[in-house]
Design an enzyme around this catalytic site. Structure first.
Site, short mmCIF file in Angstrom:
data_model
loop_
_atom_site.label_atom_id
_atom_site.label_comp_id
_atom_site.label_asym_id
_atom_site.label_seq_id
_atom_site.Cartn_x
_atom_site.Cartn_y
_atom_site.Cartn_z
N GLU A 116 0.84 -1.21 0.00
CA GLU A 116 0.00 0.00 0.00
C GLU A 116 0.87 1.26 0.00
O GLU A 116 0.60 2.23 -0.70
CB GLU A 116 -0.91 -0.01 1.22
CG GLU A 116 -1.75 1.25 1.40
CD GLU A 116 -1.88 1.67 2.86
OE1 GLU A 116 -1.64 2.86 3.15
OE2 GLU A 116 -2.20 0.81 3.70
N GLU A 125 6.34 1.95 11.98
CA GLU A 125 4.92 2.15 12.31
C GLU A 125 4.38 0.97 13.10
O GLU A 125 3.67 1.14 14.10
CB GLU A 125 4.14 2.32 11.00
CG GLU A 125 2.65 2.58 11.18
CD GLU A 125 1.91 2.67 9.85
OE1 GLU A 125 0.77 2.19 9.77
OE2 GLU A 125 2.48 3.22 8.88
#
Length: 414
Positions: A77, A174
């Site tokens: 993504e 993340e």
């Protein structure tokens, strides 16, 4: 009979370029027309909602079903937005943020799908954005440098004798942050425990310990299979002509592909014959006392997501059981004073192929887990034996009805 001024004359069975119109419906609640279409050459499905709203929206979604916890869907993504065939520049997505009149731009990775949506009130801007999004999704560069930037790489840190190699990467960092959070660990653990035989047992965002095992070749192979029109779902909304949307998509993307079977269907999780008990761990600060830092919950697999009646019934029951402070299950758990709040992940989740319900308490002692389980089953048995107060059911239905009719920009634009 009402007619759609934006798309006059479109009826079921019509051909719009390479598309066949399968269904046309008027949606009374939102005063809109719904068009369901399929592209004959690729099998791409497209739904369009037509109304007077100037807030025109586009989204392309793909079924992404990882077979491991390398975070391949999440890293992909990020990586597809780092340059593409027609836009071979670093981060065209973020360049558009500065130049576009968009009211919303983003990308999402869920357990079994990835989506790229945007919205704008300007027609020219709409097609500019669609051009960037389509090229990014279907014809990205996915070069090795972008993979190392967004996924994982080894970097040198420190000086002198303190020099050492460390893993870095946008998604890696993340997910290190996300998986140090108790609520994230709890939700991921529930999926891993309840769906051991399907894609949901994996961490689609990526498990930090596993992410470095993903290779650049595996990332490209995942894109070739999953980001194919045969595995794509298009969504458009607003007051622009659907014929123009379809023509643009077909010219830019679909004309360059032929139909494949991506083999991305998610099977139902086989049901167990007996309950199971599992234990997962999450990180705690060294200064914290672990004595009352446990979470304990009970969770069930419920109806298939496509069984809309059962899903609605489960949503009503969730509202009855834990919808407010006076709800019987929530009240019994909180009155026990075994924990400080309902456990992370509590509630009915209708996002997966098999829906699930979970309930419990957080900040509890390890020895109190069985007591919490007993409270849950005692309340459920009492309600099953004595019935649920009809007023609670009516109140729950009103709450759901109000929530679904509410036009709000939280957490996402309407």
């Amino acid at each position: 009979m009402q007619k759609d001024a934006n798309n006059p004359g479109i009826a079921p069975g019509n051909r719009l370029g390479g598309y066949t119109v399968n269904k046309v419906s008027y949606l009374t609640d939102i005063q809109s027309w719904l068009y369901q279409m399929e592209h004959e050459g690729t099998g791409t499905r497209h739904i369009h909602i037509s109304n007077t709203d100037r807030e025109n929206t586009f989204g392309v979604a793909f079924k992404t079903v990882p077979t491991d916890s390398t975070g391949v869907a999440h890293i992909l993504e990020h990586t597809v937005l780092c340059g593409s065939e027609r836009f071979p520049v670093r981060d065209p997505f973020f360049s558009m943020l500065k130049r576009s009149l968009s009211t919303f731009m983003n990308a999402f990775t869920a357990s079994d799908w990835t989506m790229y949506p945007f919205a704008t009130q300007n027609r020219k801007d709409y097609y500019n954005l669609m051009s960037v999004y389509l090229d990014a999704a279907f014809f990205p560069d996915i070069d090795e440098l972008s993979f190392k930037q967004e996924g994982h790489r080894l970097d040198v840190t420190g000086e002198g004798k303190a020099v050492r190699l460390v893993y870095k990467g946008v998604v890696y960092n993340e997910m290190k942050g996300a998986m140090s959070s108790p609520d994230q660990v709890m939700v991921r653990s529930l999926l891993n425990a309840l769906y051991p035989d399907t894609t949901y047992s994996n961490n689609s965002g990526g498990e930090p310990a596993v992410i470095p095992s993903l290779t650049h070749g595996q990332l490209k192979a995942f894109h070739a299979r999953h980001y194919h029109p045969s595995n794509a779902f298009f969504y458009t909304y607003g007051n622009l002509s659907v014929k123009d949307h379809l023509g643009f998509i077909e010219e830019r993307v679909l004309s360059r592909f032929s139909r494949i079977d991506p083999k991305t269907d998610v099977p139902a999780q086989p049901r167990w014959t007996t309950p199971k008990t599992v234990v997962y761990h999450y990180p705690l600060d060294r200064s914290e006392d672990p004595a009352k830092k446990y979470q304990a919950c009970v969770a069930w697999l419920l109806a298939d997501i496509k069984d809309t009646f059962e899903v609605l019934v489960a949503a009503v029951i969730e509202q009855v059981l834990i919808g407010n402070a006076a709800s019987p299950l929530r009240k019994a758990l909180m009155d026990s004073q075994l924990g400080t709040a309902l456990s992370d992940g509590t509630g009915y989740d209708a996002e997966n192929r098999d829906t699930m319900f979970s309930v419990g308490l957080k900040d509890v002692s390890e020895s109190d887990a069985e007591k919490i389980e007993t409270i849950v089953f005692d309340v459920l048995k009492r309600l099953a034996d004595n019935g649920i107060d009809p007023e609670l059911v009516e109140s729950a239905i009103h709450q759901i009805e109000f929530h679904r009719k509410e036009v709000t920009n939280t957490p996402y634009p309407y």
